[in-house]
Design a protein around this motif. Structure first.
Motif, PDB file in Angstrom:
ATOM      1  N   ILE A  74       0.815  -1.216   0.000  1.00  0.00           N
ATOM      2  CA  ILE A  74       0.000   0.000   0.000  1.00  0.00           C
ATOM      3  C   ILE A  74       0.852   1.272   0.000  1.00  0.00           C
ATOM      4  O   ILE A  74       0.630   2.190  -0.771  1.00  0.00           O
ATOM      5  CB  ILE A  74      -0.929   0.036   1.243  1.00  0.00           C
ATOM      6  N   TYR A  75       1.869   1.287   0.867  1.00  0.00           N
ATOM      7  CA  TYR A  75       2.603   2.529   1.122  1.00  0.00           C
ATOM      8  C   TYR A  75       3.975   2.591   0.433  1.00  0.00           C
ATOM      9  O   TYR A  75       4.675   3.595   0.551  1.00  0.00           O
ATOM     10  CB  TYR A  75       2.786   2.719   2.630  1.00  0.00           C
ATOM     11  N   GLY A  76       4.366   1.525  -0.223  1.00  0.00           N
ATOM     12  CA  GLY A  76       5.636   1.534  -0.950  1.00  0.00           C
ATOM     13  C   GLY A  76       6.866   1.533  -0.074  1.00  0.00           C
ATOM     14  O   GLY A  76       7.883   2.136  -0.413  1.00  0.00           O
ATOM     15  N   THR A  77       6.801   0.833   1.065  1.00  0.00           N
ATOM     16  CA  THR A  77       7.929   0.842   2.006  1.00  0.00           C
ATOM     17  C   THR A  77       8.883  -0.333   1.821  1.00  0.00           C
ATOM     18  O   THR A  77       9.974  -0.327   2.390  1.00  0.00           O
ATOM     19  CB  THR A  77       7.422   0.801   3.458  1.00  0.00           C
ATOM     20  N   GLN A  78       8.461  -1.327   1.034  1.00  0.00           N
ATOM     21  CA  GLN A  78       9.253  -2.553   0.937  1.00  0.00           C
ATOM     22  C   GLN A  78      10.021  -2.649  -0.377  1.00  0.00           C
ATOM     23  O   GLN A  78       9.456  -2.492  -1.461  1.00  0.00           O
ATOM     24  CB  GLN A  78       8.354  -3.780   1.100  1.00  0.00           C
ATOM     25  N   ILE A  79      11.310  -2.889  -0.240  1.00  0.00           N
ATOM     26  CA  ILE A  79      12.203  -3.086  -1.389  1.00  0.00           C
ATOM     27  C   ILE A  79      12.587  -4.552  -1.456  1.00  0.00           C
ATOM     28  O   ILE A  79      12.910  -5.168  -0.437  1.00  0.00           O
ATOM     29  CB  ILE A  79      13.452  -2.192  -1.261  1.00  0.00           C
TER      30      ILE A  79
ATOM     31  N   LEU B 227      19.318  -7.296  -8.503  1.00  0.00           N
ATOM     32  CA  LEU B 227      18.301  -6.385  -9.000  1.00  0.00           C
ATOM     33  C   LEU B 227      17.410  -5.992  -7.821  1.00  0.00           C
ATOM     34  O   LEU B 227      16.766  -6.846  -7.209  1.00  0.00           O
ATOM     35  CB  LEU B 227      17.444  -7.048 -10.083  1.00  0.00           C
ATOM     36  N   SER B 228      17.407  -4.723  -7.484  1.00  0.00           N
ATOM     37  CA  SER B 228      16.578  -4.235  -6.390  1.00  0.00           C
ATOM     38  C   SER B 228      15.481  -3.342  -6.944  1.00  0.00           C
ATOM     39  O   SER B 228      15.718  -2.537  -7.850  1.00  0.00           O
ATOM     40  CB  SER B 228      17.423  -3.455  -5.377  1.00  0.00           C
ATOM     41  N   PHE B 229      14.278  -3.468  -6.402  1.00  0.00           N
ATOM     42  CA  PHE B 229      13.151  -2.671  -6.870  1.00  0.00           C
ATOM     43  C   PHE B 229      12.118  -2.525  -5.757  1.00  0.00           C
ATOM     44  O   PHE B 229      12.090  -3.314  -4.808  1.00  0.00           O
ATOM     45  CB  PHE B 229      12.498  -3.314  -8.101  1.00  0.00           C
ATOM     46  N   VAL B 230      11.305  -1.498  -5.871  1.00  0.00           N
ATOM     47  CA  VAL B 230      10.208  -1.316  -4.934  1.00  0.00           C
ATOM     48  C   VAL B 230       9.130  -2.331  -5.280  1.00  0.00           C
ATOM     49  O   VAL B 230       8.684  -2.408  -6.428  1.00  0.00           O
ATOM     50  CB  VAL B 230       9.636   0.117  -5.000  1.00  0.00           C
TER      51      VAL B 230
ATOM     52  N   GLU C  58      16.629   4.288  -9.247  1.00  0.00           N
ATOM     53  CA  GLU C  58      15.472   5.069  -9.684  1.00  0.00           C
ATOM     54  C   GLU C  58      14.208   4.231  -9.540  1.00  0.00           C
ATOM     55  O   GLU C  58      14.202   3.038  -9.863  1.00  0.00           O
ATOM     56  CB  GLU C  58      15.639   5.497 -11.155  1.00  0.00           C
ATOM     57  N   TYR C  59      13.149   4.861  -9.052  1.00  0.00           N
ATOM     58  CA  TYR C  59      11.886   4.141  -8.881  1.00  0.00           C
ATOM     59  C   TYR C  59      11.295   3.752 -10.229  1.00  0.00           C
ATOM     60  O   TYR C  59      11.246   4.550 -11.159  1.00  0.00           O
ATOM     61  CB  TYR C  59      10.882   4.997  -8.117  1.00  0.00           C
ATOM     62  N   LYS C  60      10.849   2.499 -10.321  1.00  0.00           N
ATOM     63  CA  LYS C  60      10.198   1.989 -11.519  1.00  0.00           C
ATOM     64  C   LYS C  60       8.987   1.178 -11.095  1.00  0.00           C
ATOM     65  O   LYS C  60       9.061   0.381 -10.164  1.00  0.00           O
ATOM     66  CB  LYS C  60      11.163   1.107 -12.329  1.00  0.00           C
ATOM     67  N   LYS C  61       7.868   1.422 -11.750  1.00  0.00           N
ATOM     68  CA  LYS C  61       6.656   0.675 -11.427  1.00  0.00           C
ATOM     69  C   LYS C  61       6.744  -0.747 -11.982  1.00  0.00           C
ATOM     70  O   LYS C  61       7.090  -0.938 -13.144  1.00  0.00           O
ATOM     71  CB  LYS C  61       5.423   1.367 -12.018  1.00  0.00           C
TER      72      LYS C  61
END
Length: 441
Positions: A369-374, A388-391, A424-427
């Motif tokens: 929900i809040y985008g806290t987990q990578i 490879l790390s991502f939100v 960089e954030y990527k959906k």
């Protein structure tokens, strides 16, 4: 001859000034000035004498709503403190303590402020002491931090710099000055440390001209709530101290995995935990896992006895300790209702509940929900490990920044990805993310 003397004098003076100016890291000085401003900006709004003009100026600068000011100020300040701590830890890793000789005044005090407002006082106290010993910061700042460390440990302070109030949910008792070890000589000690006022004057400045200073014993502080209003409760100092140790144990091995850890701190942990080279290079995950299991046993006993030990019971930051242990355990599902209740009752910040909810959803292979987990995916190509790390996918990415703001997170999802993850954030869609996870054979 006289004019020649003055010419030589001013030439030497100018050259000396130029050499001095070269020592100052102007870029770092400016960065610290911004951090200092960010450290104080929300605290300004809590001052009783803040003008309406200043309040409106801060609201405009930070794009704050009236609800932010009335309901979310503590959460916003707490999140900003976390952001500032990440920044100064990177600075410390590169420069050591950025003191007077490196950044001048008053920016030499910035890192002290950030650490003073963090749960990492114990970790950085040796660094602060060294900075004071080398006159990179005023000794009174070290004295102030020492007092806070002693208070957090449930011990008597030395210089009388720390005030205290007990809490009962929304209510706060009448304030006192935390017990002083040698109250007869405290004003002499204060003067030697560089404080310009007595503890009596300081107390009035802190709590108002009608405040009357009294030195309490530690035993009296334990009963402090009983002497106020009947419904108020004193802090459990013994439990507070136990949770401070649990929190330290939760973080200590994780510190060694941080890229910005200083060589001095690394050596200190290795010595404290008696670690071998093999422990540090290949055994950290197991050591961390073993410690997490021990911590979980301890906090489950605490929960069984007290329920969630929140702000009204143990103060801050010790009210975070149980949350950290559960967040790092396989028992999030079991204790999630307890965490929600603690957040609803303001025993811990709502953003911590939000973070645990996100982790729970990620573990269930659902959108957060809040985008806290990578999430990090490891793969091996040509004998080399690639990461490879991502939100982790977000349920409503268009609204996530508004949700983050309303929940007490100071950074947008874009800034969070850059600061915490270094990318960089990527959906990602949920299908794309699940396809990246290696399938179990």
């Amino acid at each position: 001859m006289r004019y020649l003397f003055f010419a030589i004098f001013f030439s030497v003076l100018i050259n000396a000034q130029k050499k001095q100016d070269k020592k100052i890291n102007v870029k770092l000085k400016n960065e610290l000035a911004t951090i200092q401003k960010d450290d104080q900006i929300y605290r300004e709004l809590m001052e009783s004498d803040v003008s309406q003009e200043q309040k409106e100026k801060v609201m405009k600068e930070k794009n704050l709503s009236k609800e932010d000011i009335t309901d979310r100020l503590w959460s916003l300040m707490d999140e900003q403190d976390k952001v500032n701590l990440e920044k100064v830890e990177k600075i410390i890793a590169e420069y050591g303590y950025p003191g007077k000789s490196l950044v001048g005044e008053p920016e030499n005090e910035t890192t002290w402020f950030v650490i003073q407002h963090s749960p990492k006082i114990n970790q950085y106290m040796p660094l602060i002491k060294a900075a004071a010993d080398h006159k990179e910061i005023p000794f009174r700042l070290y004295a102030t931090m020492l007092d806070r460390q002693l208070m957090n440990d449930g011990k008597e302070q030395i210089y009388g710099t720390q005030g205290f109030s007990s809490h009962d949910g929304e209510k706060e008792s009448e304030p006192i000055i935390w017990p002083i070890k040698d109250v007869k000589n405290v004003n002499k000690l204060r003067k030697e440390a560089g404080f310009y006022d007595t503890v009596e004057s300081y107390a009035k400045r802190l709590y108002g001209k009608n405040f009357v200073f009294k030195n309490y014993t530690l035993d009296e502080v334990l009963k402090f709530g009983d002497s106020q209003k009947g419904e108020e409760k004193p802090l459990n100092l013994e439990l507070k101290k136990e949770l401070a140790q649990i929190y330290k144990d939760d973080q200590i091995y994780r510190e060694l995995t941080q890229p910005n850890i200083t060589p001095e701190r690394k050596a200190e942990i290795i010595k404290e935990k008696n670690l071998s080279t093999e422990d540090v290079s290949t055994g950290l995950i197991k050591l961390m896992d073993d410690q997490d299991q021990k911590n979980l046993v301890k906090v489950e006993k605490i929960i069984e006895k007290y329920g969630y030990p929140g702000k009204s019971m143990v103060g801050e930051p010790e009210n975070y300790a149980v949350w950290y242990v559960i967040q790092h355990s396989p028992k999030i599902e079991k204790y999630f209702p307890l965490i929600k209740k603690a957040a609803d009752e303001k025993e811990l910040p709502f953003r911590l509940y939000a973070m645990m909810m996100d982790r729970k959803l990620m573990y269930e292979n659902k959108e957060q929900i809040y985008g806290t987990q990578i999430r990090s995916i490891f793969s091996t190509k040509n004998g080399k490990t690639e990461t490879l790390s991502f939100v982790w996918p977000i349920k409503d990415p268009e609204a996530v920044n508004e949700l983050r703001k309303n929940s007490g997170f100071g950074r947008t999802i874009e800034d969070y990805a850059k600061d915490a993850g270094g990318f960089e954030y990527k959906k990602y869609t949920l299908k794309e993310a699940l396809d990246l996870i290696p399938k179990k054979k």
